[in-house]
Scaffold this motif. Structure first.
Motif, PDB file in Angstrom:
ATOM      1  N   HIS A  29       0.906  -1.168  -0.008  1.00  0.00           N
ATOM      2  CA  HIS A  29       0.152   0.006  -0.125  1.00  0.00           C
ATOM      3  C   HIS A  29       0.941   1.100   0.013  1.00  0.00           C
ATOM      4  CE1 HIS A  29       0.584   1.181   4.402  1.00  0.00           C
ATOM      5  NE2 HIS A  29       0.675  -0.233   4.562  1.00  0.00           N
ATOM      6  N   ASP A  30       0.330   2.213  -0.543  1.00  0.00           N
ATOM      7  CA  ASP A  30       0.902   3.784  -0.905  1.00  0.00           C
ATOM      8  C   ASP A  30       2.254   3.698  -1.236  1.00  0.00           C
ATOM      9  OD1 ASP A  30      -1.233   5.156   0.921  1.00  0.00           O
ATOM     10  OD2 ASP A  30      -0.889   3.582   2.116  1.00  0.00           O
ATOM     11  N   ILE A  31       2.373   2.820  -2.402  1.00  0.00           N
ATOM     12  CA  ILE A  31       3.792   3.215  -3.303  1.00  0.00           C
ATOM     13  C   ILE A  31       3.598   3.609  -4.271  1.00  0.00           C
ATOM     14  CG2 ILE A  31       4.187   0.681  -1.914  1.00  0.00           C
ATOM     15  CD1 ILE A  31       4.103  -0.466  -4.509  1.00  0.00           C
ATOM     16  N   VAL A  32       4.733   3.928  -4.938  1.00  0.00           N
ATOM     17  CA  VAL A  32       4.772   4.500  -6.275  1.00  0.00           C
ATOM     18  C   VAL A  32       5.633   3.413  -7.182  1.00  0.00           C
ATOM     19  CG1 VAL A  32       5.467   6.309  -7.937  1.00  0.00           C
ATOM     20  CG2 VAL A  32       4.185   6.793  -5.726  1.00  0.00           C
ATOM     21  N   ARG A  76      -3.908   1.879  -2.770  1.00  0.00           N
ATOM     22  CA  ARG A  76      -3.549   3.159  -2.814  1.00  0.00           C
ATOM     23  C   ARG A  76      -2.206   3.282  -3.610  1.00  0.00           C
ATOM     24  NH1 ARG A  76      -5.702   2.911   1.954  1.00  0.00           N
ATOM     25  NH2 ARG A  76      -3.395   2.724   2.966  1.00  0.00           N
ATOM     26  N   ILE A  77      -1.982   2.443  -4.618  1.00  0.00           N
ATOM     27  CA  ILE A  77      -0.652   2.227  -5.331  1.00  0.00           C
ATOM     28  C   ILE A  77      -0.989   3.284  -6.393  1.00  0.00           C
ATOM     29  CG2 ILE A  77      -0.243  -0.009  -4.436  1.00  0.00           C
ATOM     30  CD1 ILE A  77      -0.758  -1.148  -7.390  1.00  0.00           C
ATOM     31  N   GLU A  78       0.259   3.714  -6.998  1.00  0.00           N
ATOM     32  CA  GLU A  78       0.315   4.674  -8.187  1.00  0.00           C
ATOM     33  C   GLU A  78       1.543   3.853  -9.190  1.00  0.00           C
ATOM     34  OE1 GLU A  78       0.844   9.184  -9.960  1.00  0.00           O
ATOM     35  OE2 GLU A  78       0.491   8.878  -7.715  1.00  0.00           O
ATOM     36  N   VAL A  79       1.066   3.524 -10.362  1.00  0.00           N
ATOM     37  CA  VAL A  79       2.064   2.971 -11.227  1.00  0.00           C
ATOM     38  C   VAL A  79       2.043   3.865 -12.633  1.00  0.00           C
ATOM     39  CG1 VAL A  79       2.753   0.911 -12.651  1.00  0.00           C
ATOM     40  CG2 VAL A  79       1.754   0.752 -10.249  1.00  0.00           C
ATOM     41  N   ARG A  80       3.031   4.160 -12.734  1.00  0.00           N
ATOM     42  CA  ARG A  80       2.960   5.275 -14.164  1.00  0.00           C
ATOM     43  C   ARG A  80       4.477   4.987 -14.845  1.00  0.00           C
ATOM     44  NH1 ARG A  80       3.412   9.732  -9.399  1.00  0.00           N
ATOM     45  NH2 ARG A  80       5.631   9.722  -9.455  1.00  0.00           N
ATOM     46  N   GLY A  81       4.513   5.262 -16.179  1.00  0.00           N
ATOM     47  CA  GLY A  81       5.671   5.298 -16.931  1.00  0.00           C
ATOM     48  C   GLY A  81       6.267   4.084 -17.164  1.00  0.00           C
ATOM     49  N   THR A  82       5.231   3.061 -17.310  1.00  0.00           N
ATOM     50  CA  THR A  82       5.785   1.755 -17.618  1.00  0.00           C
ATOM     51  C   THR A  82       5.794   1.313 -19.080  1.00  0.00           C
ATOM     52  OG1 THR A  82       3.504   0.666 -17.313  1.00  0.00           O
ATOM     53  CG2 THR A  82       4.825   0.809 -15.469  1.00  0.00           C
ATOM     54  N   THR A  83       6.513   0.490 -19.469  1.00  0.00           N
ATOM     55  CA  THR A  83       6.789   0.137 -20.946  1.00  0.00           C
ATOM     56  C   THR A  83       5.839  -1.064 -21.071  1.00  0.00           C
ATOM     57  OG1 THR A  83       8.569  -0.983 -20.406  1.00  0.00           O
ATOM     58  CG2 THR A  83       8.914   1.095 -21.122  1.00  0.00           C
ATOM     59  N   ARG A 132      -7.451  -1.667  -5.057  1.00  0.00           N
ATOM     60  CA  ARG A 132      -8.577  -0.664  -4.761  1.00  0.00           C
ATOM     61  C   ARG A 132      -7.673   0.588  -4.620  1.00  0.00           C
ATOM     62  NH1 ARG A 132      -8.932  -3.599   0.412  1.00  0.00           N
ATOM     63  NH2 ARG A 132     -10.672  -4.790  -0.452  1.00  0.00           N
ATOM     64  N   ALA A 133      -8.563   1.259  -4.959  1.00  0.00           N
ATOM     65  CA  ALA A 133      -8.348   2.899  -4.514  1.00  0.00           C
ATOM     66  C   ALA A 133      -6.865   3.386  -5.089  1.00  0.00           C
ATOM     67  CB  ALA A 133      -8.218   3.272  -3.032  1.00  0.00           C
ATOM     68  N   SER A 134      -6.624   3.040  -6.429  1.00  0.00           N
ATOM     69  CA  SER A 134      -5.166   3.115  -7.117  1.00  0.00           C
ATOM     70  C   SER A 134      -5.414   3.600  -8.279  1.00  0.00           C
ATOM     71  CB  SER A 134      -4.566   1.788  -7.063  1.00  0.00           C
ATOM     72  OG  SER A 134      -4.383   0.965  -5.879  1.00  0.00           O
ATOM     73  N   VAL A 135      -4.045   4.183  -8.828  1.00  0.00           N
ATOM     74  CA  VAL A 135      -4.247   4.912 -10.152  1.00  0.00           C
ATOM     75  C   VAL A 135      -3.114   3.842 -10.770  1.00  0.00           C
ATOM     76  CG1 VAL A 135      -3.371   6.918 -11.457  1.00  0.00           C
ATOM     77  CG2 VAL A 135      -4.744   7.118  -9.144  1.00  0.00           C
ATOM     78  N   THR A 176     -10.735   2.131  -8.553  1.00  0.00           N
ATOM     79  CA  THR A 176      -9.163   2.311  -9.216  1.00  0.00           C
ATOM     80  C   THR A 176      -9.354   2.983 -10.680  1.00  0.00           C
ATOM     81  OG1 THR A 176      -8.237   0.630  -8.024  1.00  0.00           O
ATOM     82  CG2 THR A 176      -7.352   1.193 -10.215  1.00  0.00           C
ATOM     83  N   THR A 177      -8.358   4.026 -10.950  1.00  0.00           N
ATOM     84  CA  THR A 177      -8.416   4.598 -12.066  1.00  0.00           C
ATOM     85  C   THR A 177      -7.293   3.829 -13.144  1.00  0.00           C
ATOM     86  OG1 THR A 177      -9.012   6.833 -11.184  1.00  0.00           O
ATOM     87  CG2 THR A 177      -7.922   6.577 -13.440  1.00  0.00           C
TER      88      THR A 177
END
Length: 333
Positions: free
Chosen positions: A168-171, A213-220, A236-239, A264-265
């Motif tokens: 939880h609560d990681i990027v 509440r995890i956020e993952v972005r900029g992946t290939t 749940r509750a993540s992006v 989740t978005t």
């Protein structure tokens, strides 16, 4: 006969003299010294700077230990192989400025929990290495407050029957720098082709893992890739979103059983979420609910592919999609 000094002037003289004395006795300024590390828990033992110090602390850890990282960069690749217990987990915690840096992205894991169940790893940055954080046969472990970035392949991998973990609560960001097609943000389980390597040719049952509440972005590759063989996970509750140069069609690929994506978005290049049956009976009874699903042109919020259409997968009608896009290729309910 000397004249008495008026009282206000006398007071000022006394204050000035006292101030000079205090100044003369004051220690040198410590402004250039690093701030002390605030312990994350009572009884925490600070791990001195240096790769050897950190690996030695990990090797010597026993149930109930609390290892506090210094506000510095630990350069190297670290393995955790001791286990805590239900009543006495082992804690590895950082502070502002605590970084594990594995260096190059061609090989190695920055932080590898290998059979290390009942750990709490929290509040630090992890960067570099072929993979960022890997759990093998590590269960009942909690990961929180992590920033995982700049890796050659996937950022976080739960593998080899790593079950009942809480993340939880990681990027997770900037994955796949060396191998774009393996640049998943979060990867759960292992492909059938790797079961003989990791789980004695049996399904990799990395089950009941929870991501909040995890956020993952900029992946290939996919922001979240759930492999066949896994069951009962929750997001749940993540992006979750991929990078602009992603080499995949969806941001989330569900191939396990009984997973739930909730509140989740998810933003994908074509489809936001895809569901596949790679190997029966997996790819069944997954649910996507109450989520914002942003798809590309001509894509679906949830694309239920092939045999997955008759495998009991559910797309709830309370999901939202990009204006003009289709929610799913199966009826919502």
């Amino acid at each position: 006969m000397s004249r008495a000094v008026p009282r206000p002037i006398a007071l000022l003289v006394a204050i000035a003299v006292a101030g000079a004395a205090v100044t003369a006795c004051a220690p040198a300024s410590t402004a250039s010294l690093p701030p002390a590390t605030a312990p994350c828990q009572a009884g925490a033992v600070e791990v001195p700077p240096g790769a050897d110090a950190l690996q030695s602390a990990l090797d010597a850890a026993v149930p109930g230990d609390v290892l506090q990282l210094s506000p510095t960069t630990y350069s190297g690749r670290f393995v955790v192989s001791k286990a805590g217990t239900t009543e006495r987990p082992i804690v590895l915690c950082g502070s502002s400025g605590s970084v594990i840096d594995a260096g190059g992205t061609e090989d190695g894991y920055a932080l590898h929990l290998d059979g290390a169940s009942f750990w709490h790893v929290q509040d630090l940055s992890v960067r570099g290495g072929q993979k960022g954080v890997v759990l093998d046969a590590a269960s009942h472990t909690e990961l929180s407050g992590l920033n995982i970035s700049g890796v050659g392949q996937e950022g976080l991998h739960l593998r080899s029957a790593s079950s009942d973990n809480l993340v939880h609560d990681i990027v997770v960001e900037r994955t796949g720098l060396t191998d774009p097609k393996y640049g998943e943000g979060v990867y759960v389980g292992s492909a059938q082709s790797n079961w003989c390597r990791y789980t004695s040719c049996e399904p990799d049952r990395s089950d009941r893992n929870v991501f909040e509440r995890i956020e993952v972005r900029g992946t290939t590759a996919e922001a979240l890739d759930v492999k066949e063989g896994t069951t009962g996970g929750v997001v749940r509750a993540s992006v979750l979103t991929v990078g602009p140069d992603a080499v995949v069609d969806s941001a989330v690929d569900l191939k396990g059983n009984g997973w739930t994506i909730d509140d989740t978005t998810v933003t994908g290049p074509v489809d936001a979420v895809s569901v596949h049956v790679i190997l029966p009976p997996w790819g069944a009874e997954n649910t996507v609910t109450a989520s914002s699903l942003q798809s590309g042109a001509g894509g679906f919020g949830v694309h239920v592919v092939g045999d997955a259409r008759s495998a009991g997968n559910i797309v709830s009608c309370d999901n939202s999609v990009t204006a003009g896009a289709s929610l799913a290729n199966i009826p919502c309910r």
